[in-house]
Scaffold this motif. Structure first.
Motif, PDB file in Angstrom:
ATOM      1  N   CYS A  32      -5.488   1.959  -2.849  1.00 35.95           N
ATOM      2  CA  CYS A  32      -4.797   2.992  -2.881  1.00 35.95           C
ATOM      3  C   CYS A  32      -3.809   2.956  -4.226  1.00 35.95           C
ATOM      4  CB  CYS A  32      -3.865   3.061  -1.602  1.00 35.95           C
ATOM      5  SG  CYS A  32      -2.905   1.696  -1.524  1.00 35.95           S
ATOM      6  N   HIS A  72       0.915  -1.270   0.066  1.00 32.84           N
ATOM      7  CA  HIS A  72       0.016  -0.043   0.185  1.00 32.84           C
ATOM      8  C   HIS A  72       0.809   1.187  -0.061  1.00 32.84           C
ATOM      9  CE1 HIS A  72      -3.522  -2.551   1.262  1.00 32.84           C
ATOM     10  NE2 HIS A  72      -2.468  -3.199   2.056  1.00 32.84           N
ATOM     11  N   SER A 102      -6.264   0.659   4.668  1.00 28.89           N
ATOM     12  CA  SER A 102      -6.252  -0.682   4.975  1.00 28.89           C
ATOM     13  C   SER A 102      -4.900  -1.090   5.899  1.00 28.89           C
ATOM     14  CB  SER A 102      -5.638  -1.698   3.876  1.00 28.89           C
ATOM     15  OG  SER A 102      -6.446  -1.169   2.651  1.00 28.89           O
ATOM     16  N   CYS A 148      -2.985   4.510   3.254  1.00 35.00           N
ATOM     17  CA  CYS A 148      -4.065   3.806   2.806  1.00 35.00           C
ATOM     18  C   CYS A 148      -4.836   3.281   4.173  1.00 35.00           C
ATOM     19  CB  CYS A 148      -3.631   2.459   2.246  1.00 35.00           C
ATOM     20  SG  CYS A 148      -4.926   1.168   1.384  1.00 35.00           S
ATOM     21  N   CYS A 170      -2.334  -2.810  -3.964  1.00 38.68           N
ATOM     22  CA  CYS A 170      -3.415  -2.952  -3.370  1.00 38.68           C
ATOM     23  C   CYS A 170      -4.537  -2.048  -4.449  1.00 38.68           C
ATOM     24  CB  CYS A 170      -3.453  -1.833  -2.237  1.00 38.68           C
ATOM     25  SG  CYS A 170      -5.010  -1.251  -1.564  1.00 38.68           S
TER      26      CYS A 170
HETATM   27 ZN   LIG Z   1      -4.046   0.143   0.116  1.00 37.13          ZN
END
Ligand SMILES: [Zn+2]
Length: 247
Positions: free
Chosen positions: A71, A41, A47, A45, A68
């Motif tokens: 992002c 990422h 996540s 991000c 990812c």
């Molecule tokens: Zn990400």
């Protein structure tokens, strides 16, 4: 003619921009991975809320992380070769035919850093220049030891589980370590099976047993099984740690 020139100018500008982007997107660009995910990422991000482990783009690609889809992090240009993983350089104590953990050679082990602590016998590590078969971030189950449970949701904390967990956290978290391997590289959960050595050359797995923070785990054979059994006998005889008198 005039129009054609301006299109060529735009094309040139576009090519130069692409070139600039490609030059910036090299193997050393930092991206981020999580403890459990298989994607990498950008820094911000969503996540990455639970964990955020910086690794280089080269490392991410080498270790099989996918970009990812949320992002859209930088990707390696196909023109830039991913550095070759070093060959099968995992140091295996069974292949070296060692019988004592102290005989292992730090210089042949895989250097790593302990980035997260799970419990007394399980940690997360970041591995720089990971050799083939090993990812940049791995969960490691320490070979040959079994520490009392602390994270089991449906049982009360086992006696001494917290102390064993603290011992491993204090001894390893944030520290540079060295990894040695044995017969089986992974357990059935996919965790890497390893001996963890600290910079002073001591085998942390052996210390857990010797200092009474865990049992010698002999369900599966391992190269240092006889040694670990003896360490457990010594710990028990000296009433170390969990072998101490119930208080
Ligand atoms: Zn990400």
């Amino acid at each position: 003619m005039r129009k054609k020139f301006s299109v060529s100018g735009l094309t040139l500008f576009f090519l130069l921009s692409v070139l600039a982007v490609c030059r910036g997107t090299d193997v050393d660009t930092m991206v981020y991975v999580t403890n459990t995910g298989r994607r990498y990422h950008r820094e911000n991000c969503s996540s990455l809320r639970r964990s955020r482990i910086p690794i280089s783009l080269g490392e991410a690609a080498q270790s099989g992380y996918e970009p990812c889809s949320i992002c859209n992090p930088p990707r390696l240009s196909e023109n830039i070769p991913v550095p070759e993983k070093s060959g099968n350089t995992l140091y295996r104590v069974n292949v070296a035919e060692l019988t004592l953990s102290v005989e292992a050679e730090l210089s042949r082990m895989v250097p790593a850093e302990v980035i997260d602590h799970v419990d007394g016998d399980t940690v997360r590590v970041r591995i720089l220049n990971a050799p083939a078969q090993v990812g940049a971030v791995e969960t490691i189950r320490l070979i040959g030891v079994d520490t009392p449970e602390t994270v089991h949701p449906s049982r009360p904390v086992e006696r001494f589980g917290k102390a064993a967990s603290d011992f491993t956290r204090e001894g390893l978290l944030g520290k540079p370590v060295y990894l040695a391997f044995d017969w089986d590289l992974r357990d059935r959960y996919g965790r890497l099976l390893a001996y963890i050595y600290t910079g002073d050359g001591r085998c942390f797995n052996a210390r857990i047993v010797r200092e009474g923070y865990g049992f010698a785990y002999t369900r599966y054979p391992f190269q240092f099984m006889e040694e670990f059994r003896a360490l457990e006998r010594d710990a028990r005889a000296e009433k170390q740690g969990l072998w101490g008198d119930e208080s």
